[in-house]
Design a protein around this motif. Structure first.
Motif, mmCIF file in Angstrom:
data_model
loop_
_atom_site.group_PDB
_atom_site.id
_atom_site.type_symbol
_atom_site.label_atom_id
_atom_site.label_comp_id
_atom_site.label_asym_id
_atom_site.label_seq_id
_atom_site.Cartn_x
_atom_site.Cartn_y
_atom_site.Cartn_z
ATOM 1 N N THR A 6 5.576 16.117 -32.749
ATOM 2 C CA THR A 6 6.934 15.594 -33.188
ATOM 3 C C THR A 6 7.597 15.225 -31.827
ATOM 4 O OG1 THR A 6 7.216 17.271 -34.739
ATOM 5 C CG2 THR A 6 9.185 16.175 -33.628
ATOM 6 N N HIS A 7 7.273 16.072 -30.861
ATOM 7 C CA HIS A 7 7.688 15.588 -29.473
ATOM 8 C C HIS A 7 7.290 14.293 -28.764
ATOM 9 C CE1 HIS A 7 9.092 15.915 -25.203
ATOM 10 N NE2 HIS A 7 7.990 15.877 -24.774
ATOM 11 N N PHE A 8 5.953 14.032 -29.037
ATOM 12 C CA PHE A 8 5.360 12.923 -28.595
ATOM 13 C C PHE A 8 5.693 11.633 -29.514
ATOM 14 C CE2 PHE A 8 2.902 15.966 -25.900
ATOM 15 C CZ PHE A 8 3.234 15.442 -24.849
ATOM 16 N N VAL A 9 5.535 11.659 -30.609
ATOM 17 C CA VAL A 9 6.139 10.665 -31.707
ATOM 18 C C VAL A 9 7.488 10.290 -31.065
ATOM 19 C CG1 VAL A 9 7.113 10.204 -33.718
ATOM 20 C CG2 VAL A 9 4.875 11.181 -33.559
ATOM 21 N N GLN A 10 8.381 11.261 -30.920
ATOM 22 C CA GLN A 10 9.647 11.093 -30.319
ATOM 23 C C GLN A 10 9.568 10.067 -29.204
ATOM 24 O OE1 GLN A 10 12.431 14.148 -29.171
ATOM 25 N NE2 GLN A 10 13.614 13.382 -30.589
ATOM 26 N N LEU A 11 8.718 10.575 -28.025
ATOM 27 C CA LEU A 11 8.597 9.848 -26.742
ATOM 28 C C LEU A 11 8.076 8.443 -27.183
ATOM 29 C CD1 LEU A 11 7.400 12.456 -24.259
ATOM 30 C CD2 LEU A 11 9.619 11.432 -24.523
ATOM 31 N N ALA A 12 7.282 8.176 -27.999
ATOM 32 C CA ALA A 12 6.614 7.018 -28.401
ATOM 33 C C ALA A 12 7.741 5.934 -28.933
ATOM 34 C CB ALA A 12 5.301 7.155 -29.536
ATOM 35 N N ARG A 13 8.461 6.492 -29.736
ATOM 36 C CA ARG A 13 9.906 5.539 -30.376
ATOM 37 C C ARG A 13 10.769 5.463 -29.229
ATOM 38 N NH1 ARG A 13 10.610 9.228 -35.699
ATOM 39 N NH2 ARG A 13 8.524 8.554 -36.771
ATOM 40 N N TRP A 45 1.607 3.233 -29.825
ATOM 41 C CA TRP A 45 1.520 4.581 -29.425
ATOM 42 C C TRP A 45 1.672 5.506 -30.724
ATOM 43 C CZ3 TRP A 45 -1.143 6.597 -25.410
ATOM 44 C CH2 TRP A 45 -1.274 5.967 -24.406
ATOM 45 N N GLU A 46 2.704 5.167 -31.470
ATOM 46 C CA GLU A 46 2.981 6.057 -32.443
ATOM 47 C C GLU A 46 1.881 6.234 -33.511
ATOM 48 O OE1 GLU A 46 6.157 7.028 -36.022
ATOM 49 O OE2 GLU A 46 6.653 5.538 -34.558
ATOM 50 N N PRO A 47 1.314 5.206 -34.086
ATOM 51 C CA PRO A 47 0.141 5.398 -35.037
ATOM 52 C C PRO A 47 -1.037 5.987 -34.099
ATOM 53 C CG PRO A 47 0.736 3.071 -34.911
ATOM 54 C CD PRO A 47 1.559 3.650 -33.926
ATOM 55 N N LEU A 48 -1.239 5.827 -32.866
ATOM 56 C CA LEU A 48 -2.426 6.612 -32.241
ATOM 57 C C LEU A 48 -2.230 8.201 -32.233
ATOM 58 C CD1 LEU A 48 -5.021 6.544 -30.724
ATOM 59 C CD2 LEU A 48 -3.623 6.128 -28.510
ATOM 60 N N ILE A 49 -0.719 8.678 -32.030
ATOM 61 C CA ILE A 49 -0.349 9.936 -31.633
ATOM 62 C C ILE A 49 -0.566 10.421 -33.209
ATOM 63 C CG2 ILE A 49 1.615 11.308 -31.507
ATOM 64 C CD1 ILE A 49 2.321 9.350 -29.093
ATOM 65 N N ASN A 50 -0.145 9.779 -34.250
ATOM 66 C CA ASN A 50 -0.123 10.342 -35.566
ATOM 67 C C ASN A 50 -1.639 10.450 -35.988
ATOM 68 O OD1 ASN A 50 2.506 10.619 -36.108
ATOM 69 N ND2 ASN A 50 2.750 8.507 -36.767
ATOM 70 N N SER A 51 -2.624 9.925 -35.319
ATOM 71 C CA SER A 51 -3.980 9.929 -35.958
ATOM 72 C C SER A 51 -4.587 11.225 -35.264
ATOM 73 C CB SER A 51 -4.773 8.893 -35.334
ATOM 74 O OG SER A 51 -5.042 8.804 -34.030
ATOM 75 N N TRP A 52 -4.034 11.966 -34.418
ATOM 76 C CA TRP A 52 -4.669 13.015 -33.802
ATOM 77 C C TRP A 52 -4.126 14.508 -34.418
ATOM 78 C CZ3 TRP A 52 -1.926 11.145 -29.002
ATOM 79 C CH2 TRP A 52 -2.886 10.178 -28.190
ATOM 80 N N PRO A 53 -5.212 15.468 -34.675
ATOM 81 C CA PRO A 53 -4.524 16.657 -35.255
ATOM 82 C C PRO A 53 -3.985 17.443 -34.166
ATOM 83 C CG PRO A 53 -7.130 16.548 -34.770
ATOM 84 C CD PRO A 53 -6.500 15.285 -34.510
ATOM 85 N N ALA A 54 -3.250 18.372 -34.897
ATOM 86 C CA ALA A 54 -2.214 19.118 -34.039
ATOM 87 C C ALA A 54 -3.022 19.926 -32.765
ATOM 88 C CB ALA A 54 -1.708 20.246 -34.857
ATOM 89 N N GLU A 55 -4.246 20.387 -32.961
ATOM 90 C CA GLU A 55 -5.037 20.948 -31.916
ATOM 91 C C GLU A 55 -5.266 20.201 -30.800
ATOM 92 O OE1 GLU A 55 -7.874 20.175 -35.439
ATOM 93 O OE2 GLU A 55 -5.811 20.968 -35.292
ATOM 94 N N ARG A 56 -5.371 18.937 -30.899
ATOM 95 C CA ARG A 56 -5.845 17.887 -29.981
ATOM 96 C C ARG A 56 -4.654 18.069 -28.768
ATOM 97 N NH1 ARG A 56 -8.505 16.267 -26.852
ATOM 98 N NH2 ARG A 56 -9.016 14.221 -26.439
ATOM 99 N N PHE A 57 -3.440 18.283 -28.950
ATOM 100 C CA PHE A 57 -2.496 18.618 -27.780
ATOM 101 C C PHE A 57 -2.803 19.603 -26.932
ATOM 102 C CE2 PHE A 57 -0.798 16.022 -31.199
ATOM 103 C CZ PHE A 57 -0.033 15.081 -30.730
ATOM 104 N N GLU A 58 -3.659 20.538 -27.541
ATOM 105 C CA GLU A 58 -3.935 21.850 -26.947
ATOM 106 C C GLU A 58 -5.154 21.454 -25.931
ATOM 107 O OE1 GLU A 58 -1.629 24.028 -26.448
ATOM 108 O OE2 GLU A 58 -0.472 22.934 -27.998
ATOM 109 N N GLY A 59 -5.794 20.564 -26.163
ATOM 110 C CA GLY A 59 -7.387 20.319 -25.530
ATOM 111 C C GLY A 59 -7.216 19.457 -24.191
ATOM 112 N N LYS A 60 -8.062 18.933 -23.850
ATOM 113 C CA LYS A 60 -8.511 17.992 -22.514
ATOM 114 C C LYS A 60 -8.747 16.506 -22.960
ATOM 115 C CE LYS A 60 -8.804 21.750 -19.422
ATOM 116 N NZ LYS A 60 -8.088 21.484 -18.210
ATOM 117 N N LEU A 61 -7.997 15.732 -22.082
ATOM 118 C CA LEU A 61 -8.451 14.393 -22.239
ATOM 119 C C LEU A 61 -9.654 14.250 -21.370
ATOM 120 C CD1 LEU A 61 -7.598 11.505 -23.217
ATOM 121 C CD2 LEU A 61 -6.246 11.223 -21.291
#
Length: 167
Positions: free
Chosen positions: A5-12, A95-111
């Motif tokens: 939710t936070h990163f979708v808001q930042l993308a918008r 950015w928003e569609p890309l963020i929406n494509s990630w599962p919730a656990e992705r945000f806890e991982g590494k890039l």
């Protein structure tokens, strides 16, 4: 607030701020738009091109595919002013569609990605994504200051103004 939710808001917000900045730049003469105003990337045009390179051609590709093309951060990708604006607006909207494509656990991982020197990198995913949006804010601020120096009105781009409008 959960990370998605936070990163979708930042993308918008990024779309909104990009559009407002480009509207504010529109009345600037071609001479002033390309003039060296002592910004890090010299001119408004140079800074907007850097945003295209950094935000869309490097970081978005890193988040989407893990790689990095070999580009100079000051490379002029789009010399034509109107097409540059369209590329920035279009890129911000991806950015928003890309963020929406990630599962919730992705945000806890590494890039994991390869940097521009060909070195393998691994950084905290959510913090690095925050960097992308922070980076855009930083350079939009530089352009806003340049507009003020040129005697042009600078847009109010604070996140709180977006939140007030978004409801």
């Amino acid at each position: 607030m959960n990370p998605h939710t936070h990163f979708v808001q930042l993308a918008r917000y990024n779309v909104w701020a990009t559009e407002r900045l480009l509207e504010a730049v529109e009345p600037v003469s071609e001479l002033d738009y390309r003039r060296d105003l002592r910004l890090f990337f010299k001119s408004i045009h140079g800074t907007l091109n850097h945003l295209l390179v950094g935000e869309h051609m490097l970081w978005q590709r890193r988040f989407a595919r893990g790689g990095s093309p070999k580009l100079a951060l000051d490379m002029e990708i789009e010399p034509e002013r109107d097409r540059l604006g369209q590329a920035l607006k279009g890129g911000a909207k991806t950015w928003e569609p890309l963020i929406n494509s990630w599962p919730a656990e992705r945000f806890e991982g590494k890039l994991a990605y390869t940097n521009m020197r060909g070195q393998a990198m691994s950084l905290p995913f959510a913090a690095t994504l925050a960097h992308v949006f922070n980076h855009g804010t930083h350079h939009r601020g530089q352009i806003s200051a340049a507009l003020t120096v040129l005697g042009q009105p600078a847009p109010e781009l604070d996140l709180v103004y977006y939140l007030q409008q978004a409801g």
